[in-house]
Design a protein around this motif. Structure first.
Motif, PDB file in Angstrom:
ATOM      1  N   VAL A   1       0.851  -1.188   0.002  1.00  0.00           N
ATOM      2  CA  VAL A   1      -0.115   0.207   0.035  1.00  0.00           C
ATOM      3  C   VAL A   1       0.952   1.273  -0.091  1.00  0.00           C
ATOM      4  N   VAL A   2       0.971   2.070  -0.880  1.00  0.00           N
ATOM      5  CA  VAL A   2       1.407   3.192  -1.327  1.00  0.00           C
ATOM      6  C   VAL A   2       0.842   4.295  -0.765  1.00  0.00           C
ATOM      7  N   ASP A   3      -0.539   4.373  -0.748  1.00  0.00           N
ATOM      8  CA  ASP A   3      -1.224   5.759  -0.263  1.00  0.00           C
ATOM      9  C   ASP A   3      -2.449   5.365  -0.475  1.00  0.00           C
ATOM     10  N   ILE A   4      -3.264   6.171   0.574  1.00  0.00           N
ATOM     11  CA  ILE A   4      -4.664   5.821   0.657  1.00  0.00           C
ATOM     12  C   ILE A   4      -5.629   7.222   0.630  1.00  0.00           C
ATOM     13  N   ARG A   5      -6.449   7.195  -0.094  1.00  0.00           N
ATOM     14  CA  ARG A   5      -7.433   8.461  -0.142  1.00  0.00           C
ATOM     15  C   ARG A   5      -8.799   8.181  -0.145  1.00  0.00           C
ATOM     16  N   PRO A   6      -9.635   9.260   0.237  1.00  0.00           N
ATOM     17  CA  PRO A   6     -11.175   9.193   0.064  1.00  0.00           C
ATOM     18  C   PRO A   6     -11.330   8.841  -1.367  1.00  0.00           C
ATOM     19  N   ALA A   7     -12.284   8.033  -1.475  1.00  0.00           N
ATOM     20  CA  ALA A   7     -12.581   7.085  -2.969  1.00  0.00           C
ATOM     21  C   ALA A   7     -12.969   8.474  -3.921  1.00  0.00           C
ATOM     22  N   CYS A   8     -13.882   9.463  -3.599  1.00  0.00           N
ATOM     23  CA  CYS A   8     -14.458  10.368  -4.567  1.00  0.00           C
ATOM     24  C   CYS A   8     -14.778  11.537  -4.114  1.00  0.00           C
ATOM     25  N   GLY A   9     -14.839  12.532  -4.883  1.00  0.00           N
ATOM     26  CA  GLY A   9     -15.607  13.854  -4.442  1.00  0.00           C
ATOM     27  C   GLY A   9     -14.783  15.031  -4.225  1.00  0.00           C
ATOM     28  N   LYS A  10     -13.551  14.570  -3.794  1.00  0.00           N
ATOM     29  CA  LYS A  10     -12.611  15.723  -3.569  1.00  0.00           C
ATOM     30  C   LYS A  10     -11.508  15.442  -4.728  1.00  0.00           C
ATOM     31  N   PRO A  11     -10.983  16.954  -4.596  1.00  0.00           N
ATOM     32  CA  PRO A  11      -9.930  17.107  -5.699  1.00  0.00           C
ATOM     33  C   PRO A  11      -8.858  16.258  -5.504  1.00  0.00           C
ATOM     34  N   ASP A  12      -8.218  15.553  -6.962  1.00  0.00           N
ATOM     35  CA  ASP A  12      -7.242  14.694  -6.533  1.00  0.00           C
ATOM     36  C   ASP A  12      -5.972  15.132  -6.335  1.00  0.00           C
ATOM     37  N   THR A  13      -5.233  14.598  -5.236  1.00  0.00           N
ATOM     38  CA  THR A  13      -4.066  15.208  -4.796  1.00  0.00           C
ATOM     39  C   THR A  13      -2.920  14.140  -4.754  1.00  0.00           C
ATOM     40  N   ILE A  14      -3.291  12.935  -5.359  1.00  0.00           N
ATOM     41  CA  ILE A  14      -2.318  11.799  -5.348  1.00  0.00           C
ATOM     42  C   ILE A  14      -1.420  12.427  -6.503  1.00  0.00           C
ATOM     43  N   GLY A  15       0.011  12.086  -6.117  1.00  0.00           N
ATOM     44  CA  GLY A  15       0.934  12.436  -7.024  1.00  0.00           C
ATOM     45  C   GLY A  15       0.824  11.622  -8.617  1.00  0.00           C
ATOM     46  N   ASP A  16       1.091  12.297  -9.478  1.00  0.00           N
ATOM     47  CA  ASP A  16       1.273  11.673 -10.992  1.00  0.00           C
ATOM     48  C   ASP A  16       2.363  10.527 -10.999  1.00  0.00           C
ATOM     49  N   HIS A  17       1.795   9.159 -11.301  1.00  0.00           N
ATOM     50  CA  HIS A  17       2.648   8.135 -11.269  1.00  0.00           C
ATOM     51  C   HIS A  17       2.809   7.667 -12.633  1.00  0.00           C
ATOM     52  N   GLY A  18       2.256   8.452 -13.614  1.00  0.00           N
ATOM     53  CA  GLY A  18       2.153   7.964 -14.963  1.00  0.00           C
ATOM     54  C   GLY A  18       1.090   8.371 -15.556  1.00  0.00           C
TER      55      GLY A  18
END
Length: 207
Positions: A190-207
């Motif tokens: 598990v690299v990261d965990i975020r709420p599933a939906c509804g908020k701006p995407d703040t996950i770093g771009d991995h491709g």
């Protein structure tokens, strides 16, 4: 890859067993509870069993008799037809579909994963013949002719088509909706965990 899961359940399994493997019996109970009857489960479970058999064929033995595949996205396609390795949690198609779930970013070795083309997998679900992946570029008349010629193929021949035309190489994924299945995840995956939906995407771009 990315998987929508109930993180408290995954975390509880990590704490208790050191890993998380979905349960076939629990998935069946949940599906019947959600739908009110067994119709959907009875329709979809043969395709799930095909997936499990192909995982074992690839050298990924089922860890226990009640294990079910953990489903994830290896590729998804946005509304403009662009392929991405990570889902955008603002994507309208995800709304109301993953309520109560978190989006887990997973990184695992290719040897643990079976990747399948999402559109081709629908042939498995529907028990249709499955044309080669490049059939989408064929003239419509050629594709229709292929379907007519193969519509009454025996089940064994269709299973070979599914193996050849629905499964894709994780090292060379096409720019299409690609799902990935594996049996078990550990905290290390598990690299990261975020709420599933509804908020701006703040996950770093991995491709």
């Amino acid at each position: 890859m990315y998987s929508f899961q109930r993180w408290p359940d995954v975390r509880a399994a990590f704490d208790r067993f050191g890993s998380y493997t979905p349960s076939w019996s629990a998935a069946r109970r949940q599906a019947i509870a959600d739908d009110g009857d067994e119709d959907w489960w009875n329709a979809i479970s043969p395709a799930y069993r095909w997936m499990m058999g192909e995982m074992e064929h690839k050298g990924m033995p089922r860890p226990d008799p009640d294990a079910a595949p953990l489903w994830a996205w290896a590729r998804w396609v946005d509304s403009k037809g662009r392929a991405h390795t990570r889902p955008d949690r603002r994507y309208p198609g995800f709304r109301n579909q993953y309520d109560g779930l978190e989006l887990l970013h997973l990184r695992v070795d290719e040897s643990r994963v079976l990747c399948t083309d999402f559109d081709q997998y629908h042939c498995v679900i529907s028990r249709w013949p499955c044309a080669p992946l490049d059939a989408g570029t064929w003239p419509p008349a050629e594709y229709d002719r292929w379907l007519d010629e193969h519509w009454d193929d025996p089940a064994e021949k269709k299973r070979l088509q599914y193996r050849e035309n629905a499964i894709v190489d994780p090292a060379h994924l096409p720019d299409r909706w690609i799902q990935a299945c594996l049996w078990t995840i550990t905290p290390h995956d598990v690299v990261d965990i975020r709420p599933a939906c509804g908020k701006p995407d703040t996950i770093g771009d991995h491709g």
